[in-house]
Each structure stands twice: as C-alpha cells, then as structure tokens.
Scaffold this motif. Structure first.
Motif, PDB file in Angstrom:
ATOM      1  N   LEU A  61       2.877 -32.814 -10.907  1.00  0.00           N
ATOM      2  CA  LEU A  61       3.525 -32.428 -12.344  1.00  0.00           C
ATOM      3  C   LEU A  61       2.806 -33.146 -13.325  1.00  0.00           C
ATOM      4  O   LEU A  61       3.658 -33.773 -14.177  1.00  0.00           O
ATOM      5  CB  LEU A  61       4.894 -32.349 -12.036  1.00  0.00           C
ATOM      6  N   SER A  62       1.609 -33.840 -13.234  1.00  0.00           N
ATOM      7  CA  SER A  62       1.032 -34.687 -14.246  1.00  0.00           C
ATOM      8  C   SER A  62       0.744 -33.799 -15.471  1.00  0.00           C
ATOM      9  O   SER A  62       0.708 -32.514 -15.151  1.00  0.00           O
ATOM     10  CB  SER A  62      -0.303 -35.155 -13.729  1.00  0.00           C
ATOM     11  N   ASP A  63       0.417 -34.628 -16.519  1.00  0.00           N
ATOM     12  CA  ASP A  63       0.184 -33.598 -17.791  1.00  0.00           C
ATOM     13  C   ASP A  63      -0.728 -32.529 -17.672  1.00  0.00           C
ATOM     14  O   ASP A  63      -0.444 -31.400 -18.339  1.00  0.00           O
ATOM     15  CB  ASP A  63      -0.108 -34.427 -18.938  1.00  0.00           C
ATOM     16  N   GLU A  64      -1.811 -32.738 -17.165  1.00  0.00           N
ATOM     17  CA  GLU A  64      -2.811 -31.813 -16.862  1.00  0.00           C
ATOM     18  C   GLU A  64      -2.362 -30.282 -16.437  1.00  0.00           C
ATOM     19  O   GLU A  64      -2.488 -29.394 -16.817  1.00  0.00           O
ATOM     20  CB  GLU A  64      -4.052 -32.303 -15.938  1.00  0.00           C
ATOM     21  N   PHE A  65      -1.528 -30.468 -15.102  1.00  0.00           N
ATOM     22  CA  PHE A  65      -0.983 -29.331 -14.704  1.00  0.00           C
ATOM     23  C   PHE A  65       0.218 -28.735 -15.485  1.00  0.00           C
ATOM     24  O   PHE A  65       0.457 -27.586 -15.582  1.00  0.00           O
ATOM     25  CB  PHE A  65      -0.370 -29.552 -13.208  1.00  0.00           C
ATOM     26  N   LEU A  66       1.161 -29.697 -16.433  1.00  0.00           N
ATOM     27  CA  LEU A  66       2.177 -29.163 -17.013  1.00  0.00           C
ATOM     28  C   LEU A  66       1.637 -28.170 -17.986  1.00  0.00           C
ATOM     29  O   LEU A  66       2.091 -27.497 -18.489  1.00  0.00           O
ATOM     30  CB  LEU A  66       2.789 -30.247 -17.747  1.00  0.00           C
ATOM     31  N   VAL A  67       0.477 -28.453 -18.489  1.00  0.00           N
ATOM     32  CA  VAL A  67      -0.064 -27.583 -19.715  1.00  0.00           C
ATOM     33  C   VAL A  67      -0.292 -26.274 -19.156  1.00  0.00           C
ATOM     34  O   VAL A  67       0.325 -25.254 -19.786  1.00  0.00           O
ATOM     35  CB  VAL A  67      -1.290 -28.179 -20.300  1.00  0.00           C
ATOM     36  N   GLU A  68      -0.716 -26.039 -17.997  1.00  0.00           N
ATOM     37  CA  GLU A  68      -0.715 -24.543 -17.160  1.00  0.00           C
ATOM     38  C   GLU A  68       0.272 -24.207 -16.938  1.00  0.00           C
ATOM     39  O   GLU A  68       0.393 -22.953 -16.960  1.00  0.00           O
ATOM     40  CB  GLU A  68      -2.083 -24.796 -15.925  1.00  0.00           C
ATOM     41  N   ILE A  69       1.180 -24.981 -16.210  1.00  0.00           N
ATOM     42  CA  ILE A  69       2.523 -24.355 -16.218  1.00  0.00           C
ATOM     43  C   ILE A  69       3.251 -23.857 -17.162  1.00  0.00           C
ATOM     44  O   ILE A  69       3.866 -22.740 -17.298  1.00  0.00           O
ATOM     45  CB  ILE A  69       3.358 -25.795 -15.301  1.00  0.00           C
ATOM     46  N   ASP A  70       3.153 -24.590 -18.337  1.00  0.00           N
ATOM     47  CA  ASP A  70       3.881 -23.902 -19.260  1.00  0.00           C
ATOM     48  C   ASP A  70       3.100 -22.833 -20.089  1.00  0.00           C
ATOM     49  O   ASP A  70       3.933 -21.890 -20.641  1.00  0.00           O
ATOM     50  CB  ASP A  70       3.971 -25.174 -20.471  1.00  0.00           C
ATOM     51  N   HIS A 115      -9.456 -25.511  -2.300  1.00  0.00           N
ATOM     52  CA  HIS A 115     -10.607 -26.252  -2.587  1.00  0.00           C
ATOM     53  C   HIS A 115     -11.717 -25.467  -3.078  1.00  0.00           C
ATOM     54  O   HIS A 115     -12.628 -25.644  -3.881  1.00  0.00           O
ATOM     55  CB  HIS A 115     -11.151 -26.790  -1.163  1.00  0.00           C
ATOM     56  N   THR A 116     -12.013 -24.196  -2.437  1.00  0.00           N
ATOM     57  CA  THR A 116     -13.120 -23.312  -2.786  1.00  0.00           C
ATOM     58  C   THR A 116     -12.722 -22.305  -3.786  1.00  0.00           C
ATOM     59  O   THR A 116     -13.780 -21.442  -4.039  1.00  0.00           O
ATOM     60  CB  THR A 116     -13.439 -22.576  -1.207  1.00  0.00           C
ATOM     61  N   ASN A 117     -11.761 -22.584  -4.669  1.00  0.00           N
ATOM     62  CA  ASN A 117     -11.504 -21.554  -5.593  1.00  0.00           C
ATOM     63  C   ASN A 117     -12.591 -21.571  -6.655  1.00  0.00           C
ATOM     64  O   ASN A 117     -12.909 -22.430  -7.337  1.00  0.00           O
ATOM     65  CB  ASN A 117     -10.234 -21.910  -6.168  1.00  0.00           C
ATOM     66  N   GLY A 118     -13.251 -20.281  -6.871  1.00  0.00           N
ATOM     67  CA  GLY A 118     -14.067 -20.139  -7.901  1.00  0.00           C
ATOM     68  C   GLY A 118     -13.351 -19.763  -9.275  1.00  0.00           C
ATOM     69  O   GLY A 118     -12.398 -20.503  -9.417  1.00  0.00           O
ATOM     70  N   ASP A 119     -13.978 -19.079 -10.121  1.00  0.00           N
ATOM     71  CA  ASP A 119     -13.708 -18.903 -11.413  1.00  0.00           C
ATOM     72  C   ASP A 119     -13.042 -17.593 -11.632  1.00  0.00           C
ATOM     73  O   ASP A 119     -13.891 -16.697 -12.119  1.00  0.00           O
ATOM     74  CB  ASP A 119     -14.822 -19.320 -12.244  1.00  0.00           C
ATOM     75  N   TYR A 120     -11.865 -17.401 -11.347  1.00  0.00           N
ATOM     76  CA  TYR A 120     -11.411 -16.289 -12.119  1.00  0.00           C
ATOM     77  C   TYR A 120     -10.049 -16.563 -12.747  1.00  0.00           C
ATOM     78  O   TYR A 120      -9.415 -17.456 -12.432  1.00  0.00           O
ATOM     79  CB  TYR A 120     -11.340 -15.133 -10.928  1.00  0.00           C
ATOM     80  N   GLY A 121      -9.536 -15.706 -13.578  1.00  0.00           N
ATOM     81  CA  GLY A 121      -8.331 -15.674 -14.030  1.00  0.00           C
ATOM     82  C   GLY A 121      -8.371 -16.126 -15.766  1.00  0.00           C
ATOM     83  O   GLY A 121      -9.174 -17.223 -15.850  1.00  0.00           O
ATOM     84  N   PHE A 122      -7.622 -15.863 -16.509  1.00  0.00           N
ATOM     85  CA  PHE A 122      -7.760 -16.384 -18.023  1.00  0.00           C
ATOM     86  C   PHE A 122      -6.695 -17.425 -18.000  1.00  0.00           C
ATOM     87  O   PHE A 122      -6.930 -18.343 -18.824  1.00  0.00           O
ATOM     88  CB  PHE A 122      -7.335 -15.270 -18.997  1.00  0.00           C
ATOM     89  N   ILE A 123      -5.622 -17.517 -17.250  1.00  0.00           N
ATOM     90  CA  ILE A 123      -4.798 -18.938 -17.250  1.00  0.00           C
ATOM     91  C   ILE A 123      -5.203 -19.191 -15.643  1.00  0.00           C
ATOM     92  O   ILE A 123      -5.158 -18.475 -14.817  1.00  0.00           O
ATOM     93  CB  ILE A 123      -3.474 -18.713 -17.425  1.00  0.00           C
ATOM     94  N   LYS A 124      -5.428 -20.573 -15.367  1.00  0.00           N
ATOM     95  CA  LYS A 124      -5.686 -20.954 -14.132  1.00  0.00           C
ATOM     96  C   LYS A 124      -4.618 -22.293 -13.815  1.00  0.00           C
ATOM     97  O   LYS A 124      -4.727 -23.339 -14.444  1.00  0.00           O
ATOM     98  CB  LYS A 124      -7.229 -21.384 -13.806  1.00  0.00           C
ATOM     99  N   TYR A 125      -3.872 -22.171 -12.663  1.00  0.00           N
ATOM    100  CA  TYR A 125      -3.005 -23.189 -12.048  1.00  0.00           C
ATOM    101  C   TYR A 125      -3.596 -23.623 -10.808  1.00  0.00           C
ATOM    102  O   TYR A 125      -3.003 -22.907  -9.982  1.00  0.00           O
ATOM    103  CB  TYR A 125      -1.611 -22.842 -12.704  1.00  0.00           C
ATOM    104  N   ILE A 126      -4.607 -24.326 -10.682  1.00  0.00           N
ATOM    105  CA  ILE A 126      -5.312 -24.647  -9.461  1.00  0.00           C
ATOM    106  C   ILE A 126      -5.339 -26.000  -9.309  1.00  0.00           C
ATOM    107  O   ILE A 126      -5.724 -26.852  -9.827  1.00  0.00           O
ATOM    108  CB  ILE A 126      -6.671 -24.326  -9.568  1.00  0.00           C
ATOM    109  N   ASP A 127      -4.374 -26.506  -8.139  1.00  0.00           N
ATOM    110  CA  ASP A 127      -4.188 -27.912  -7.861  1.00  0.00           C
ATOM    111  C   ASP A 127      -4.602 -27.971  -6.478  1.00  0.00           C
ATOM    112  O   ASP A 127      -3.882 -27.890  -5.346  1.00  0.00           O
ATOM    113  CB  ASP A 127      -2.674 -28.353  -7.896  1.00  0.00           C
ATOM    114  N   THR A 128      -5.961 -28.285  -6.026  1.00  0.00           N
ATOM    115  CA  THR A 128      -6.296 -28.709  -4.675  1.00  0.00           C
ATOM    116  C   THR A 128      -5.697 -29.672  -3.921  1.00  0.00           C
ATOM    117  O   THR A 128      -5.828 -29.608  -2.731  1.00  0.00           O
ATOM    118  CB  THR A 128      -7.857 -28.712  -4.825  1.00  0.00           C
ATOM    119  N   GLN A 129      -4.683 -30.281  -4.442  1.00  0.00           N
ATOM    120  CA  GLN A 129      -4.306 -31.357  -3.584  1.00  0.00           C
ATOM    121  C   GLN A 129      -2.720 -30.881  -3.307  1.00  0.00           C
ATOM    122  O   GLN A 129      -2.150 -31.381  -2.569  1.00  0.00           O
ATOM    123  CB  GLN A 129      -3.892 -32.605  -4.402  1.00  0.00           C
TER     124      GLN A 129
END
Ligand SMILES: [Mn+2]
Length: 338
Positions: free
Chosen positions: A9-18, A126-140
């Motif tokens: 839940l770091s700021d980087e991901f909170l932006v996408e979650i919100d 880990h292998t997620n490419g580039d799709y979606g206009f909002i992306k919440y991708i957390d490989t960890q």
C-alpha cells in the motif's frame, strides 16, 4: 490496532487503487474477468470483485469462457458465470481483467472484448505486458486476491463501512491460499498473513477451502503420483523432471486438471533448485509447469517457449513434439540457466 506496515500500500499503488475506486463509483456497467485455465486466485479474485460491485449496486457481468477445475467447483456461484457465446457485444461496459499476465490470456472472445469501453488491469504477474487504461500491477504481491482486498479495504476505510462478507472473505482466502502454496512460498509477506487474519476474523470458511483444495484427492491420483515419482529424473543434481503422459492419464482415468498437485514434488527435493513437470495434455500438446526454490527465474525458461508467469512459478506449452523431444528441449534450455 496499530497501523499496519504494508509494502503493497505504498503511495505509488494507492494512486492506482484510488483511480480504480473513483472509476467504479462514477461508472455503472462492468465486466469482471480473468485468465484462461482458471486457478484459485483467478476465481477468488473475480468472485470477490463481483461481490464488491454487487455491494455498490453496480450492473456487472462475470464473464469467463473456461470452466472451473473440479477442486474449485465449491466456489461456484450457480448461474453467475457467463461465457462469450451468450453475448453479442459489451458496449458501455468497462472490463475489469484480473490476474491475467497478458491481453491474449484474458478468457473472453477477443472480438467481443474489443466492443467494451476499455480495460482496467489488476494483476501481479511479472510478465504483464501493456494493456488497460488503469493498471494496478504489483509484481511483488502474493496474489491478485491481495490486490482486490487492498481495493475493497481502501474503499471501506474511506467510507467507514464494512463490505467483505463471509462469502467474499472465503473467495479471497481461497486465492491467497492457492497462490502462496498455503503460505509456503516466498511471496508470503507480512501483508499476506495480515490479510489472512482479517479474512478469518470476517468469517472466511478456511476449513472448507483447505478440504476442497488439498484433501479431496482420489485413489487414482495417488496411483499416478506413485508411477510418476518412481520414474522421476534428477539432472545435474539441481533439476528434477517428472512426466505424465496421455497414456498414463487414460490408464488411471484421470483428467489433465487432476494432476496439478504433482508439480511441487519436482521442486521440493533436497538440493534441487528447479522442478519441471511435463504433462502430455493431448498428443502434440505438452504443458510444462516450472517451479524454482530460491534463485532461478522460471519466467526466463518459460519465455523461451512463449510461456510466462512468476519468477518462482511459470508455465509454457510445447506443440507438435513427442514427450521425449519436449523433455530434451526443456532440459537443454534449463541447463543454460545454471
Ligand atoms: Mn495469481
């Protein structure tokens, strides 16, 4: 309760979650979907997202063309899952695609998918490419269920209410358990265990999950496991190979889905770093599951054969080869990783 230290839940991901929460609040029509060959995280995260949309009074369709494997049928919500052949278009609908490492793997007819308004991508591959206009991708993240849990609990925090009911808690728990190998894998983080604790306190039926997923093996499964382990091969002391042929499946009267739990045996041997499980689904269609213990990146091997997945767990398909040919190809490539 003290503030939970949650890396995911770091700021980087909170932006996408919100962004996702705002988008859901301000729009009404959604399609929830996931990847082909559904597993626990696929199904659990989808059903939990459906529950969230339902609680918010949204119009949603749960769309997934592949059927559930038998061990996960207990999660099935009768009549909820639709398949592409029952729909002519998705105009006005926003697709929430979860746990799918690529656009190609989304388990919806692509002509139908292209009629939707757009795709929100929620994933941990880990292998997620580039799709979606909002992306919440957390490989960890342990699982996509953990990401969906983060979204719903963030919504709960903002709105001071509780939405995760017993069913939703059970769906999320099932995905968390399966993607962490019942909390054994290295992706099990403090946040995963905090999430598990919270889900259990909200009534997740943990015993039902464990019994259905781990304690319903058939006698035929143990017999094929016995034959498979008897013939297992260790290469260079670090690579273990196990093979199930189409002939063996037929001999024991088992489906391809039934032998999945054999996979970790290949990795769990003292000294072995890389486990390779070769399954002849049909003649000419060989599925390979890869598992590593601590330092080999399985995706590097999977990608040689156009597959993908996670660092410690990946897969690929080899077509138009015999089992022996596929075995040799895989071993040649695997040795290069050491
Ligand atoms: Mn997953």
């Amino acid at each position: 309760m003290a503030k939970i230290i949650n890396r995911s839940l770091s700021d980087e991901f909170l932006v996408e979650i919100d962004k996702i929460i705002d988008y859901i609040i301000n729009n009404d029509k959604f399609v929830v979907t996931s990847h082909v060959n559904p597993d626990g995280d696929n199904i659990g995260s989808s059903l939990a997202m459906c529950g969230f949309l339902e609680a918010l009074g949204k119009d949603y369709i749960y769309l997934l063309d592949d059927a559930y494997p038998s061990s996960l049928n207990f999660l099935n919500r009768e009549g909820l899952r639709k398949t592409s052949d029952h729909l002519s278009n998705l105009e006005g609908y926003t697709v929430i695609a979860q746990d799918s490492g690529s656009y190609e793997r989304i388990c919806v007819d692509k002509d139908l998918l292209d009629t939707a308004k757009g795709i929100i991508c929620i994933d941990h591959h880990h292998t997620n490419g580039d799709y979606g206009f909002i992306k919440y991708i957390d490989t960890q993240a342990s699982s996509t269920c953990e990401l969906v849990y983060n979204i719903i609990t963030r919504y709960e925090e903002i709105n001071s209410n509780k939405l995760i009911n017993q069913d939703m808690a059970t769906y999320l728990y099932a995905g968390l358990v399966t993607d962490t190998g019942n909390f054994q894998y290295s992706n099990t983080e403090p946040s995963s265990l905090m999430m598990a604790a919270d889900l259990i306190s909200r009534g997740a039926r943990k015993q039902e999950v464990i019994e259905n997923i781990y304690q319903k093996n058939s006698p035929a499964y143990y017999r094929i496991l016995g034959e498979c382990l008897n013939k297992m091969e260790i290469v260079d002391k670090k690579i273990c190979l196990a093979i199930v042929t189409r002939h063996m499946l037929d001999k024991y009267g088992l489906n391809y889905d039934d032998i999945d739990p054999i996979t970790p045996y290949t990795r769990d041997i003292d000294g072995v770093e890389l486990g390779i499980f070769i399954k002849e689904k049909e003649v000419g269609e060989i599925k390979v599951s890869l598992r590593s213990k601590s330092y080999i990146d399985c995706t590097r091997l999977a990608e040689v054969f156009d597959g993908g997945g996670h660092i410690r767990a990946s897969g690929c398909t080899i077509r138009d080869k015999s089992v022996e040919e596929a075995r040799d190809m895989i071993v040649d490539q695997a040795r290069k990783l050491f």
